[in-house]
Motif scaffolding. Structure first.
Motif, PDB file in Angstrom:
ATOM      1  N   LEU A  83      -2.047   1.400  -0.974  1.00  0.00           N
ATOM      2  CA  LEU A  83      -2.034   1.481  -2.429  1.00  0.00           C
ATOM      3  C   LEU A  83      -3.374   1.981  -2.970  1.00  0.00           C
ATOM      4  O   LEU A  83      -3.415   2.807  -3.886  1.00  0.00           O
ATOM      5  N   ALA A  84      -4.469   1.492  -2.412  1.00  0.00           N
ATOM      6  CA  ALA A  84      -5.787   1.922  -2.881  1.00  0.00           C
ATOM      7  C   ALA A  84      -5.997   3.412  -2.646  1.00  0.00           C
ATOM      8  O   ALA A  84      -6.520   4.121  -3.508  1.00  0.00           O
ATOM      9  N   LEU A  85      -5.562   3.908  -1.500  1.00  0.00           N
ATOM     10  CA  LEU A  85      -5.747   5.319  -1.181  1.00  0.00           C
ATOM     11  C   LEU A  85      -4.893   6.221  -2.056  1.00  0.00           C
ATOM     12  O   LEU A  85      -5.197   7.403  -2.219  1.00  0.00           O
ATOM     13  N   GLY A  86      -3.808   5.681  -2.618  1.00  0.00           N
ATOM     14  CA  GLY A  86      -2.991   6.477  -3.532  1.00  0.00           C
ATOM     15  C   GLY A  86      -1.505   6.379  -3.331  1.00  0.00           C
ATOM     16  O   GLY A  86      -0.733   6.878  -4.155  1.00  0.00           O
ATOM     17  N   ALA A  87      -1.051   5.782  -2.234  1.00  0.00           N
ATOM     18  CA  ALA A  87       0.391   5.583  -2.064  1.00  0.00           C
ATOM     19  C   ALA A  87       0.940   4.834  -3.268  1.00  0.00           C
ATOM     20  O   ALA A  87       0.280   3.936  -3.803  1.00  0.00           O
ATOM     21  N   THR A  88       2.118   5.196  -3.726  1.00  0.00           N
ATOM     22  CA  THR A  88       2.665   4.582  -4.932  1.00  0.00           C
ATOM     23  C   THR A  88       3.282   3.222  -4.622  1.00  0.00           C
ATOM     24  O   THR A  88       3.694   2.960  -3.484  1.00  0.00           O
ATOM     25  N   PRO A  89       3.370   2.347  -5.620  1.00  0.00           N
ATOM     26  CA  PRO A  89       4.072   1.081  -5.401  1.00  0.00           C
ATOM     27  C   PRO A  89       5.505   1.295  -4.936  1.00  0.00           C
ATOM     28  O   PRO A  89       6.016   0.546  -4.102  1.00  0.00           O
ATOM     29  N   GLN A  90       6.160   2.338  -5.468  1.00  0.00           N
ATOM     30  CA  GLN A  90       7.530   2.643  -5.029  1.00  0.00           C
ATOM     31  C   GLN A  90       7.550   3.002  -3.546  1.00  0.00           C
ATOM     32  O   GLN A  90       8.447   2.590  -2.805  1.00  0.00           O
ATOM     33  N   GLY A  91       6.548   3.787  -3.114  1.00  0.00           N
ATOM     34  CA  GLY A  91       6.500   4.185  -1.715  1.00  0.00           C
ATOM     35  C   GLY A  91       6.245   3.021  -0.785  1.00  0.00           C
ATOM     36  O   GLY A  91       6.843   2.933   0.296  1.00  0.00           O
ATOM     37  N   VAL A  92       5.354   2.119  -1.193  1.00  0.00           N
ATOM     38  CA  VAL A  92       5.022   0.966  -0.352  1.00  0.00           C
ATOM     39  C   VAL A  92       6.146  -0.058  -0.367  1.00  0.00           C
ATOM     40  O   VAL A  92       6.632  -0.493   0.688  1.00  0.00           O
ATOM     41  N   THR A 300      -1.062  -7.833 -17.876  1.00  0.00           N
ATOM     42  CA  THR A 300       0.314  -7.758 -18.365  1.00  0.00           C
ATOM     43  C   THR A 300       0.899  -6.379 -18.087  1.00  0.00           C
ATOM     44  O   THR A 300       2.061  -6.249 -17.659  1.00  0.00           O
ATOM     45  N   GLN A 301       0.110  -5.344 -18.335  1.00  0.00           N
ATOM     46  CA  GLN A 301       0.566  -3.972 -18.087  1.00  0.00           C
ATOM     47  C   GLN A 301       0.906  -3.760 -16.622  1.00  0.00           C
ATOM     48  O   GLN A 301       1.959  -3.210 -16.286  1.00  0.00           O
ATOM     49  N   MET A 302       0.010  -4.201 -15.723  1.00  0.00           N
ATOM     50  CA  MET A 302       0.237  -3.974 -14.304  1.00  0.00           C
ATOM     51  C   MET A 302       1.424  -4.795 -13.794  1.00  0.00           C
ATOM     52  O   MET A 302       2.176  -4.336 -12.933  1.00  0.00           O
ATOM     53  N   LYS A 303       1.607  -5.978 -14.334  1.00  0.00           N
ATOM     54  CA  LYS A 303       2.761  -6.784 -13.931  1.00  0.00           C
ATOM     55  C   LYS A 303       4.057  -6.079 -14.291  1.00  0.00           C
ATOM     56  O   LYS A 303       5.012  -6.043 -13.499  1.00  0.00           O
ATOM     57  N   GLY A 308       8.725  -2.881 -12.663  1.00  0.00           N
ATOM     58  CA  GLY A 308       9.536  -1.677 -12.813  1.00  0.00           C
ATOM     59  C   GLY A 308       9.701  -0.945 -11.504  1.00  0.00           C
ATOM     60  O   GLY A 308      10.794  -0.463 -11.162  1.00  0.00           O
ATOM     61  N   ALA A 309       8.611  -0.845 -10.728  1.00  0.00           N
ATOM     62  CA  ALA A 309       8.685  -0.198  -9.416  1.00  0.00           C
ATOM     63  C   ALA A 309       9.599  -0.958  -8.482  1.00  0.00           C
ATOM     64  O   ALA A 309      10.369  -0.364  -7.715  1.00  0.00           O
ATOM     65  N   THR A 310       9.557  -2.284  -8.556  1.00  0.00           N
ATOM     66  CA  THR A 310      10.411  -3.108  -7.701  1.00  0.00           C
ATOM     67  C   THR A 310      11.879  -2.865  -7.995  1.00  0.00           C
ATOM     68  O   THR A 310      12.700  -2.701  -7.068  1.00  0.00           O
TER      69      THR A 310
END
Length: 349
Positions: A83-92, A300-303, A308-310
């Motif tokens: 995730l830190a390197l740039g992989a998206t939450p959807q991808g992970v 709140t935004q990140m949650k 949404g990605a989940t």
């Protein structure tokens, strides 16, 4: 004008130039790890999971320092680094849940994440496997005449296996552009470091290979980045490898439902007082970049974004059985997902 997609791996990596984005990424990592635990409990995850709650500063500090075309190898505890390197939450999340939206098409699972566009080699379930692979990537960089750097990320338990010593020795002799990073979270699976290793400062071992050995506060993202900048500059200049020891702590157990009852009494509470997200948030407030209300707004935004990605992941299909056989030879299907870490970017630095 069409808006730029900010959820591509490259765009996410570039965003780390901004300090508030670094805080958001650390929050995202924590929330994704927490969501993975819940998904596992709810039966959406097959196999194992290894969380890195508490180690977010190490991941973001590394990612903000190296370039997307540098090569990174990592262990099975690699969600945070992906995730830190740039992989998206959807991808992970998609990979961990075995969905086609995953970064490896849902075929690799939690321990086999990959994102070539930002330099992440497939993470490895074998202890210390990434160290010799990073040496190979560094040799390739030298052979091609680029100034790429290879980064090998591993746990303190890996410092006791043959591949650790062989890789550091070889890298030192060849003056390879490698940065070896030990995430010392005090525990190799269920055993505390003092029960398995005669020294608790892994960086001391660097003296055996005539390379710098640096102990870093792994809870401070700025300290991680500063130490990395020195090691990366040394590697790019052709001066050889470094061993960085990031002192950090995982808040969760080793894997899955491990309650970590083997911890020393009060140890977790002491590390929670230096939570890396809170430390960096307080620093940004002190710098005037945010106020306390702004920090909570970001949480709140990140949650909401992670949730949404989940839901996007859970709505995605699982791969067909044929997909398991689609990437094993050059003549087979699957060309749409074939990648190379040695594309034209090497000549565009």
């Amino acid at each position: 004008m069409q808006a730029k997609n900010s959820n591509t791996p490259i765009a996410r990596r570039e965003a780390l130039e901004d300090r508030i984005e670094q805080l958001k990424r650390m929050m995202e990592i924590r929330l994704v790890e927490e969501r993975i635990q819940k998904l596992f409990s709810d039966g959406y995850v097959r196999g194992s999971t290894h969380l890195a709650n508490g180690q977010e500063a190490v991941a973001v500090g590394i990612a903000r320092t190296i370039d997307p075309d540098d090569i990174v190898t990592c262990t099975y505890r690699g969600h945070s680094h992906a995730l830190a390197l740039g992989a998206t939450p959807q991808g992970v999340l998609g990979e961990i849940c075995g969905r086609t939206i995953g970064c490896a098409g849902g075929l690799g699972g939690s321990m086999h994440l990959v994102e070539p566009s930002v330099g992440l080699m497939p993470t490895a379930a074998i202890i210390g496997a990434g160290l010799p692979i990073a040496c190979g990537a560094a040799i390739a960089a030298k052979a091609r005449g680029t100034d790429r750097v290879a980064v090998a990320i591993f746990g303190d338990g890996s410092a006791n296996i043959g591949a650790f010593h062989e890789s550091l020795n070889f890298a030192a002799i060849q003056k390879l552009p490698v940065v070896f990073i030990c995430e010392n979270n005090l525990y190799g699976e269920y055993s505390r470091i003092n029960l398995t290793t005669p020294i608790e400062d892994i960086a001391i071992r660097a003296t055996s290979y005539a390379m710098p050995g640096v102990i870093v506060d792994g809870q401070d993202v700025d300290a991680v980045a500063a130490a990395m900048e020195t090691a990366v500059a040394r590697a790019r200049a052709g001066d050889g490898p470094s061993l960085m020891e990031m002192k950090t702590y995982r808040y969760s157990g080793h894997s899955r439902s491990d309650p970590a009852t083997y911890r020393l009494p009060g140890e977790l509470d002491q590390w929670l007082k230096r939570d890396p997200i809170n430390l960096f948030a307080d620093k940004l407030v002190g710098e005037g970049s945010l106020d306390a209300g702004g920090v909570e707004t970001l949480r709140t935004q990140m949650k909401a974004e992670v949730e949404g990605a989940t839901q996007e992941v859970l709505a995605a299909p699982q791969p067909e059985m044929i997909e398991m056989l689609s990437h094993i030879n050059a003549a087979g299907p699957g060309a749409d997902r074939r990648v190379t870490f040695w594309d034209d970017r090497a000549g565009k630095r």
